[in-house]
Design a protein around this motif. Structure first.
Motif, PDB file in Angstrom:
ATOM      1  N   SER A  65       0.813  -1.226   0.000  1.00 25.09           N
ATOM      2  CA  SER A  65       0.000   0.000   0.000  1.00 25.09           C
ATOM      3  C   SER A  65       0.842   1.269   0.000  1.00 25.09           C
ATOM      4  N   LEU A  66       2.167   1.118   0.077  1.00 20.69           N
ATOM      5  CA  LEU A  66       3.022   2.279   0.298  1.00 20.69           C
ATOM      6  C   LEU A  66       3.590   2.915  -0.969  1.00 20.69           C
ATOM      7  N   GLY A  67       3.565   2.208  -2.075  1.00 18.16           N
ATOM      8  CA  GLY A  67       4.185   2.728  -3.287  1.00 18.16           C
ATOM      9  C   GLY A  67       5.288   1.807  -3.770  1.00 18.16           C
ATOM     10  N   GLU A  68       6.328   2.377  -4.361  1.00 18.70           N
ATOM     11  CA  GLU A  68       7.374   1.586  -5.009  1.00 18.70           C
ATOM     12  C   GLU A  68       8.443   1.124  -4.009  1.00 18.70           C
ATOM     13  N   VAL A  69       8.083   0.117  -3.236  1.00 20.58           N
ATOM     14  CA  VAL A  69       9.010  -0.492  -2.280  1.00 20.58           C
ATOM     15  C   VAL A  69       9.700  -1.674  -2.957  1.00 20.58           C
ATOM     16  N   ASP A  70      11.014  -1.756  -2.802  1.00 18.44           N
ATOM     17  CA  ASP A  70      11.777  -2.832  -3.448  1.00 18.44           C
ATOM     18  C   ASP A  70      11.950  -4.055  -2.572  1.00 18.44           C
ATOM     19  N   GLY A  71      12.082  -3.852  -1.274  1.00 16.45           N
ATOM     20  CA  GLY A  71      12.378  -4.987  -0.415  1.00 16.45           C
ATOM     21  C   GLY A  71      11.877  -4.813   0.998  1.00 16.45           C
ATOM     22  N   ILE A  72      11.822  -5.922   1.701  1.00 16.47           N
ATOM     23  CA  ILE A  72      11.479  -5.965   3.124  1.00 16.47           C
ATOM     24  C   ILE A  72      12.642  -6.628   3.836  1.00 16.47           C
ATOM     25  N   GLU A  73      13.014  -6.132   5.002  1.00 19.87           N
ATOM     26  CA  GLU A  73      14.153  -6.721   5.715  1.00 19.87           C
ATOM     27  C   GLU A  73      13.842  -8.145   6.157  1.00 19.87           C
ATOM     28  N   MET A  74      12.729  -8.330   6.838  1.00 17.61           N
ATOM     29  CA  MET A  74      12.330  -9.660   7.304  1.00 17.61           C
ATOM     30  C   MET A  74      10.908  -9.942   6.851  1.00 17.61           C
ATOM     31  N   PRO A  75      10.630 -11.134   6.316  1.00 16.35           N
ATOM     32  CA  PRO A  75       9.332 -11.393   5.706  1.00 16.35           C
ATOM     33  C   PRO A  75       8.216 -11.731   6.677  1.00 16.35           C
ATOM     34  N   HIS A  76       8.559 -11.952   7.929  1.00 13.08           N
ATOM     35  CA  HIS A  76       7.542 -12.173   8.952  1.00 13.08           C
ATOM     36  C   HIS A  76       8.148 -11.842  10.296  1.00 13.08           C
ATOM     37  N   MET A  77       7.304 -11.728  11.296  1.00 12.50           N
ATOM     38  CA  MET A  77       7.765 -11.299  12.604  1.00 12.50           C
ATOM     39  C   MET A  77       7.195 -12.227  13.663  1.00 12.50           C
ATOM     40  N   ASN A  78       8.041 -12.764  14.522  1.00  9.98           N
ATOM     41  CA  ASN A  78       7.586 -13.602  15.624  1.00  9.98           C
ATOM     42  C   ASN A  78       8.507 -13.338  16.806  1.00  9.98           C
ATOM     43  N   VAL A  79       7.930 -12.878  17.910  1.00 11.28           N
ATOM     44  CA  VAL A  79       8.749 -12.447  19.040  1.00 11.28           C
ATOM     45  C   VAL A  79       9.519 -13.581  19.700  1.00 11.28           C
ATOM     46  N   ASN A  80       9.221 -14.832  19.367  1.00 12.78           N
ATOM     47  CA  ASN A  80       9.954 -15.943  19.967  1.00 12.78           C
ATOM     48  C   ASN A  80      11.418 -16.003  19.516  1.00 12.78           C
ATOM     49  N   VAL A  81      11.767 -15.258  18.471  1.00 12.92           N
ATOM     50  CA  VAL A  81      13.177 -15.228  18.071  1.00 12.92           C
ATOM     51  C   VAL A  81      14.007 -14.407  19.047  1.00 12.92           C
ATOM     52  N   PHE A  82      13.389 -13.473  19.756  1.00 16.31           N
ATOM     53  CA  PHE A  82      14.150 -12.591  20.628  1.00 16.31           C
ATOM     54  C   PHE A  82      14.748 -13.309  21.845  1.00 16.31           C
ATOM     55  N   PRO A  83      14.000 -14.163  22.548  1.00 17.12           N
ATOM     56  CA  PRO A  83      14.621 -14.918  23.639  1.00 17.12           C
ATOM     57  C   PRO A  83      15.799 -15.766  23.170  1.00 17.12           C
ATOM     58  N   ALA A  84      15.688 -16.336  21.967  1.00 20.00           N
ATOM     59  CA  ALA A  84      16.788 -17.145  21.440  1.00 20.00           C
ATOM     60  C   ALA A  84      18.024 -16.300  21.169  1.00 20.00           C
ATOM     61  N   ALA A  85      17.812 -15.070  20.736  1.00 14.99           N
ATOM     62  CA  ALA A  85      18.942 -14.196  20.399  1.00 14.99           C
ATOM     63  C   ALA A  85      19.595 -13.597  21.642  1.00 14.99           C
ATOM     64  N   TRP A  86      18.780 -13.233  22.636  1.00 13.10           N
ATOM     65  CA  TRP A  86      19.316 -12.511  23.789  1.00 13.10           C
ATOM     66  C   TRP A  86      19.267 -13.291  25.090  1.00 13.10           C
ATOM     67  N   LEU A  87      18.874 -14.554  25.016  1.00 14.98           N
ATOM     68  CA  LEU A  87      18.867 -15.411  26.211  1.00 14.98           C
ATOM     69  C   LEU A  87      18.087 -14.786  27.359  1.00 14.98           C
ATOM     70  N   ALA A  88      17.021 -14.088  27.005  1.00 18.44           N
ATOM     71  CA  ALA A  88      16.164 -13.432  27.997  1.00 18.44           C
ATOM     72  C   ALA A  88      14.711 -13.624  27.597  1.00 18.44           C
ATOM     73  N   ASN A  89      13.835 -13.633  28.573  1.00 19.36           N
ATOM     74  CA  ASN A  89      12.416 -13.779  28.285  1.00 19.36           C
ATOM     75  C   ASN A  89      11.840 -12.487  27.705  1.00 19.36           C
ATOM     76  N   ILE A  90      10.638 -12.604  27.171  1.00 18.93           N
ATOM     77  CA  ILE A  90       9.990 -11.455  26.560  1.00 18.93           C
ATOM     78  C   ILE A  90       8.566 -11.323  27.077  1.00 18.93           C
ATOM     79  N   LYS A  91       8.161 -10.081  27.309  1.00 13.27           N
ATOM     80  CA  LYS A  91       6.793  -9.802  27.720  1.00 13.27           C
ATOM     81  C   LYS A  91       5.965  -9.514  26.474  1.00 13.27           C
ATOM     82  N   ILE A  92       4.811 -10.163  26.403  1.00 12.94           N
ATOM     83  CA  ILE A  92       3.983 -10.115  25.208  1.00 12.94           C
ATOM     84  C   ILE A  92       2.669  -9.403  25.493  1.00 12.94           C
TER      85      ILE A  92
END
Length: 372
Positions: A65-92
């Motif tokens: 909906s934004l116009g001529e965008v070429d790319g997206i950094e990440m194709p989906h988002m799931n907060v469960n990747v954050f505990p794996a990356a930072w070895l810390a829990n996440i509040k949802i």
């Protein structure tokens, strides 16, 4: 009118030219916006942030909906990747936080000093599996199962974007042990470790790297991503002395980057915080194989001065401008960046489009690349 595959090929060609420091028909636009798209489309954050499928659909609809965008950094988002990356829990939101509140890392000292010895003696994989099960999971939320589900969906998420004519820029993420340890130990405790038990910390980092690198290689070979997101945050030397940085950050950063490049992917340095003191080191990496993205804390003109003839630059429309500025301000800032950065530049937000960004401001940023 171009087909979606023609649009995809044009965008890919444009991005390839920027990464290679060559002239493109116009500056490419690559975005990251998770909660922003959810808010714009009226999707509950409590549902969006834990569903890869829903986030993929929501983000894709928003991007188109934004116009001529070429790319997206990440194709989906799931907060469960954050505990794996930072070895810390996440509040949802909707579970630990009020609905509509942005998810938050719950940083505590979950990782103990003795865990360094476990990594040294038994390796990273043994440590992480045990840690994920016993410290980052609940009976209702098994982190390892969540991570497997996320990984399984990623190729489909990439395909959904490709079918719509959008390049997925960096669907895989990685980071050095420093970033994980500072989250698991907590920043204060980890900073003390660097001074009180530096040899043990380094031994744990060295012991973790072989399995981390091999796991990364296998992921790249399975997914065949365009690029790999390299998370840089507390590893910036503004948080520590040069001596500490050169011992605990840069050697591991260089190894990870070279592994990504060896496997045929672009290393996308998504660098939060101020990295100005460190920029010269990045010149030792292969030319035209990396992208340095700034969240606006690192002066993009300083990046241009030091790395402009060696590495593609990405950024850096600031969050505050997208949230409280005017569309004219955003358009003018973006246009100036395009002019001043020249070849080897990808227009993007600084870090992430903020949840409260104005839609007209994001559209103005995108429009600046094509002059429309």
């Amino acid at each position: 009118m171009k087909t979606t595959i023609e649009k995809y090929n044009d965008s890919l060609k444009r991005i390839n030219a920027a990464v290679a420091l060559e002239k493109a028909d116009r500056t490419p636009v690559v975005l990251m916006g998770d909660a922003f798209f959810a808010n714009q489309l009226g999707v509950k954050l409590s549902e969006f942030c834990i569903s890869s499928e829903l986030s993929n659909q929501t983000q894709l609809k928003g991007v188109l909906s934004l116009g001529e965008v070429d790319g997206i950094e990440m194709p989906h988002m799931n907060v469960n990747v954050f505990p794996a990356a930072w070895l810390a829990n996440i509040k949802i939101p909707g579970r630990d936080l009020k609905e509509g509140t942005l998810w938050q890392m719950d940083e505590k000292e979950l990782m103990k000093v003795e865990d360094y010895d476990t990594i040294i003696e038994k390796g990273w994989n043994y440590f992480f599996v045990d840690y994920a099960i016993n410290r980052l999971s609940t009976p209702e939320n098994n982190l390892l199962e969540k991570l497997q589900s996320i990984g399984k969906f990623t190729p489909k998420a990439i395909k959904n974007y490709k079918d719509a004519g959008i390049v997925t820029f960096s669907p895989l993420g990685t980071g050095i042990p420093f970033e994980s340890f500072t989250g698991g130990r907590s920043m204060v405790k980890f900073s003390r470790d660097l001074f009180k038990i530096p040899d043990k910390v380094q031994a744990a980092m060295d012991a973790a790297m072989p399995e981390l690198l091999e796991g990364l290689r296998q992921q790249i070979r399975a997914v065949k991503p365009y690029g790999v997101w390299f998370n840089g945050m507390r590893g910036a030397s503004e948080f520590m002395s040069r001596k500490i940085w050169e011992r605990f950050v840069w050697p591991y950063t260089k190894k990870l980057a070279k592994t990504i490049i060896e496997e045929g992917a672009i290393c996308y340095f998504h660098m939060d915080a101020n990295w100005e003191r460190d920029l010269e080191f990045f010149r030792s990496l292969p030319k035209g194989k990396c992208v340095f993205g700034t969240d606006h804390a690192t002066d993009i003109y300083k990046i241009k001065e030091i790395l402009g003839d060696h590495m593609c630059i990405m950024g850096d429309v600031p969050a505050a401008m997208l949230a409280i500025g005017t569309s004219d301000e955003v358009y003018d800032y973006s246009t100036k960046l395009i002019k001043d950065m020249g070849n080897g530049f990808i227009l993007s937000q600084g870090c992430d489009i903020p949840p409260n960004a104005k839609l007209e401001n994001v559209k103005a940023m995108v429009a600046a690349a094509s002059g429309k």
